[in-house]
Design a protein around this motif. Structure first.
Motif, PDB file in Angstrom:
ATOM      1  N   HIS A 156       6.594  47.080 -11.192  1.00 23.95           N
ATOM      2  CA  HIS A 156       6.134  45.817 -11.761  1.00 23.95           C
ATOM      3  C   HIS A 156       6.458  44.629 -10.859  1.00 23.95           C
ATOM      4  O   HIS A 156       5.727  43.647 -10.867  1.00 23.95           O
ATOM      5  CB  HIS A 156       6.762  45.583 -13.133  1.00 23.95           C
ATOM      6  CG  HIS A 156       6.339  46.599 -14.150  1.00 23.95           C
ATOM      7  ND1 HIS A 156       5.175  46.490 -14.881  1.00 23.95           N
ATOM      8  CD2 HIS A 156       6.912  47.764 -14.549  1.00 23.95           C
ATOM      9  CE1 HIS A 156       5.056  47.535 -15.700  1.00 23.95           C
ATOM     10  NE2 HIS A 156       6.099  48.309 -15.520  1.00 23.95           N
ATOM     11  N   ARG A 157       7.549  44.727 -10.106  1.00 25.48           N
ATOM     12  CA  ARG A 157       7.885  43.632  -9.210  1.00 25.48           C
ATOM     13  C   ARG A 157       8.924  44.093  -8.205  1.00 25.48           C
ATOM     14  O   ARG A 157       9.743  44.955  -8.510  1.00 25.48           O
ATOM     15  CB  ARG A 157       8.422  42.429  -9.981  1.00 25.48           C
ATOM     16  CG  ARG A 157       8.694  41.229  -9.069  1.00 25.48           C
ATOM     17  CD  ARG A 157       9.198  40.035  -9.811  1.00 25.48           C
ATOM     18  NE  ARG A 157       9.490  38.947  -8.890  1.00 25.48           N
ATOM     19  CZ  ARG A 157      10.042  37.797  -9.226  1.00 25.48           C
ATOM     20  NH1 ARG A 157      10.382  37.573 -10.478  1.00 25.48           N
ATOM     21  NH2 ARG A 157      10.261  36.855  -8.338  1.00 25.48           N
ATOM     22  N   LYS A 158       8.876  43.484  -7.000  1.00 25.89           N
ATOM     23  CA  LYS A 158       9.898  43.704  -5.975  1.00 25.89           C
ATOM     24  C   LYS A 158      10.585  42.374  -5.675  1.00 25.89           C
ATOM     25  O   LYS A 158       9.931  41.364  -5.438  1.00 25.89           O
ATOM     26  CB  LYS A 158       9.271  44.269  -4.699  1.00 25.89           C
ATOM     27  CG  LYS A 158      10.292  44.512  -3.599  1.00 25.89           C
ATOM     28  CD  LYS A 158       9.643  45.035  -2.336  1.00 25.89           C
ATOM     29  CE  LYS A 158      10.693  45.241  -1.237  1.00 25.89           C
ATOM     30  NZ  LYS A 158      10.090  45.719   0.028  1.00 25.89           N
TER      31      LYS A 158
ATOM     32  N   SER B 104       5.474  39.767 -13.042  1.00 28.80           N
ATOM     33  CA  SER B 104       5.009  40.390 -11.801  1.00 28.80           C
ATOM     34  C   SER B 104       4.670  39.353 -10.744  1.00 28.80           C
ATOM     35  O   SER B 104       4.876  39.579  -9.554  1.00 28.80           O
ATOM     36  CB  SER B 104       3.790  41.270 -12.085  1.00 28.80           C
ATOM     37  OG  SER B 104       4.100  42.281 -13.013  1.00 28.80           O
ATOM     38  N   LYS B 105       4.166  38.192 -11.184  1.00 28.41           N
ATOM     39  CA  LYS B 105       3.829  37.130 -10.238  1.00 28.41           C
ATOM     40  C   LYS B 105       5.044  36.312  -9.822  1.00 28.41           C
ATOM     41  O   LYS B 105       4.972  35.536  -8.865  1.00 28.41           O
ATOM     42  CB  LYS B 105       2.784  36.204 -10.858  1.00 28.41           C
ATOM     43  CG  LYS B 105       1.442  36.886 -11.109  1.00 28.41           C
ATOM     44  CD  LYS B 105       0.477  35.938 -11.794  1.00 28.41           C
ATOM     45  CE  LYS B 105      -0.865  36.615 -12.069  1.00 28.41           C
ATOM     46  NZ  LYS B 105      -1.804  35.699 -12.784  1.00 28.41           N
ATOM     47  N   GLY B 106       6.156  36.444 -10.543  1.00 27.51           N
ATOM     48  CA  GLY B 106       7.367  35.701 -10.196  1.00 27.51           C
ATOM     49  C   GLY B 106       7.381  34.273 -10.692  1.00 27.51           C
ATOM     50  O   GLY B 106       7.954  33.399 -10.030  1.00 27.51           O
TER      51      GLY B 106
ATOM     52  N   HIS C 244      13.383  47.057  -6.461  1.00 30.56           N
ATOM     53  CA  HIS C 244      12.154  47.334  -7.196  1.00 30.56           C
ATOM     54  C   HIS C 244      12.442  47.466  -8.690  1.00 30.56           C
ATOM     55  O   HIS C 244      13.331  48.227  -9.083  1.00 30.56           O
ATOM     56  CB  HIS C 244      11.499  48.612  -6.685  1.00 30.56           C
ATOM     57  CG  HIS C 244      11.098  48.545  -5.245  1.00 30.56           C
ATOM     58  ND1 HIS C 244      12.010  48.709  -4.214  1.00 30.56           N
ATOM     59  CD2 HIS C 244       9.895  48.325  -4.658  1.00 30.56           C
ATOM     60  CE1 HIS C 244      11.377  48.598  -3.057  1.00 30.56           C
ATOM     61  NE2 HIS C 244      10.091  48.370  -3.291  1.00 30.56           N
TER      62      HIS C 244
END
Length: 471
Positions: free
Chosen positions: A210-212, A262-264, A447
């Protein structure tokens, strides 16, 4: 070149003068006053008719010094000429090196372009794979649509052969519908609906990214969603995140939903009143539960009022590196939530590192009941609670590892199991279970991923017989 010719002319003049002086030289031999034989060599000066005085040793040494300097100068001139002859070769060698360097530079630039193109293709493939994984997970979660009778009993009717032929006939016929025995969910009291469908863990899926995290502070941390949210400003879609790297961890990031996460783009950043210890925090019923740094004190932080609602020491619990998980990180106390409420996973000096499970009161943090297992906390990479059962992950770095142990608080028994589990990015520092989503949330080496879980559900069985009459 002109300087070299001048020096050679001077040398020739010196040699010519010496040859003329040798023509006028005389050699004498005589005895001195003591009777010793003395040899005398005399040369007539071309400039002076008589000597103003006898020649001294210093003058002789001066002449020798000048001759030595002259010889050295001639040697350097000869050596310089030889090196000048090879300068063309050196120049040619420099040109070859420059051409070879230019060729290597061109090849390096081409390799960089190829690498960027391949990286772009890999990112596209990873994005497509993540989308496919999410679609697969949605399909898995979509429930089947069973046939339901007016009485509310689930059943499945077998096909009626020759149904069309019977409708074409005008005579009265009695048709029997054969019903199969199918499992019906065990009914749970209204107050315990959140525990419905509990069962043993059968399998887990592949991690879905979903996000790093970007910076070094995101190597490990906590991220999750509240399975039972109770607040005016957030829902079950709200995502919470804490970057746990640092000595004074206080920031709690709040995201509106998974897409914004996810976009931060956080919608709010809360500053906690006391620093967080490691990755053992959890969110439940509108509160953040976490361990205060360098202590066994547990805090309940109300997310609506943004203040500490309660605090309590976990009795005899080890802390700050005394009994952590195998990856370290001061993970001595790990708070968890499942269908049965709030839990603490830890150890004590008396238990000698064996995992202890305690069920906590969500309001007061008081310990209701505790169980001691037979598995060492520092021998496993992580652990989580599911349906009142403790599950441990064997390794935090091995790509293909297993969930290797299960302890059931209902039976007070533990057993070894082997459910395949993947550490996709080889450094899994957090695993938590969300019973509303039926997913595991994990933080694996920068991650943030989710992992779908499958359970063996508990059912009761009902057999139903009916008759259908068609006219």
């Amino acid at each position: 070149m002109l300087f070299q010719m001048s020096v050679l002319c001077l040398l020739c003049l010196a040699v010519f003068s010496q040859s003329r002086a040798q023509d006028q030289a005389s050699f004498n031999r005589s005895n001195d006053l003591t009777g010793r034989c003395v040899y005398t060599f005399a040369v007539v000066s071309p400039q002076e008719s008589s000597c103003p005085g006898n020649i001294t040793k210093s003058e002789t040494h001066e002449v020798l010094r000048r001759l030595t300097l002259l010889e050295g100068l001639v040697s350097r001139l000869i050596a310089g000429g030889a090196s000048g002859t090879g300068s063309g070769g050196l120049k040619h060698s420099d040109e070859d090196l420059q051409e070879a360097y230019a060729q290597v530079t061109r090849e390096r630039n081409q390799l960089k372009l190829d690498q960027e193109r391949l990286n772009s293709q890999v990112q596209k493939l990873q994005s497509a794979l993540a989308e496919l994984s999410q679609e697969t997970e949605l399909l898995r979660q979509r429930p089947c649509e069973p046939t339901n009778t007016s009485g509310g009993t689930l059943h499945e009717i077998t096909p009626l052969k020759g149904l069309v032929d019977h409708f074409e006939n005008n005579s009265f016929q009695e048709m029997k519908a054969e019903l199969k025995e199918v499992p019906a969910p065990h009914l749970i009291p209204e107050g315990n609906r959140s525990r419905s469908g509990c069962g043993e863990l059968l399998s887990v899926g592949d991690p879905v990214l979903h996000r790093k995290a970007n910076g070094i502070t995101g190597k490990y941390g906590v991220w999750l969603q509240d399975p039972d949210p109770r607040g005016p400003y957030f829902t079950e879609k709200t995502v919470w995140r804490i970057d746990a790297v640092g000595k004074d961890v206080r920031q709690l990031f709040m995201y509106e939903d998974m897409d914004q996460f996810s976009k931060g783009f956080p919608m709010k950043v809360l500053v906690l009143p006391e620093p967080v210890e490691s990755t053992g925090a959890t969110v439940y019923q509108g509160s953040l539960y976490y361990q205060r740094r360098r202590s066994r004190t547990l805090l309940r932080y109300n997310l609506t009022s943004e203040g500490v609602a309660s605090r309590r020491d976990l009795p005899h619990a080890s802390y700050h590196g005394q009994h952590p998980y195998s990856w370290g990180g001061y993970t001595d106390i790990d708070l968890a939530v499942d269908e049965q409420g709030l839990w603490a996973i830890y150890s004590t000096a008396k238990a000698k590192g064996a995992i202890i499970i305690s069920q906590l009161d969500p309001e007061t943090l008081e310990t209701r009941r505790s169980w001691e297992t037979r598995i060492r906390k520092n021998s496993v990479g992580n652990a989580f609670m599911m349906c009142g059962r403790l599950y441990t992950v064997a390794s935090y770095t091995t790509h293909n590892t297993t969930i290797n142990y299960m302890f059931d608080t209902a039976t007070n028994e533990g057993q070894a199991i082997a459910v395949p589990f993947k550490n996709k990015y080889h450094y899994n520092s957090m695993v938590d279970y969300n019973h509303a989503q039926r997913k595991l949330y994990a933080w694996d080496n920068f991650h943030m991923v989710t992992i779908f879980s499958t359970q063996r559900l508990t059912h009761t069985h009902t057999r139903v017989h009916t008759h259908t009459h068609l006219t």
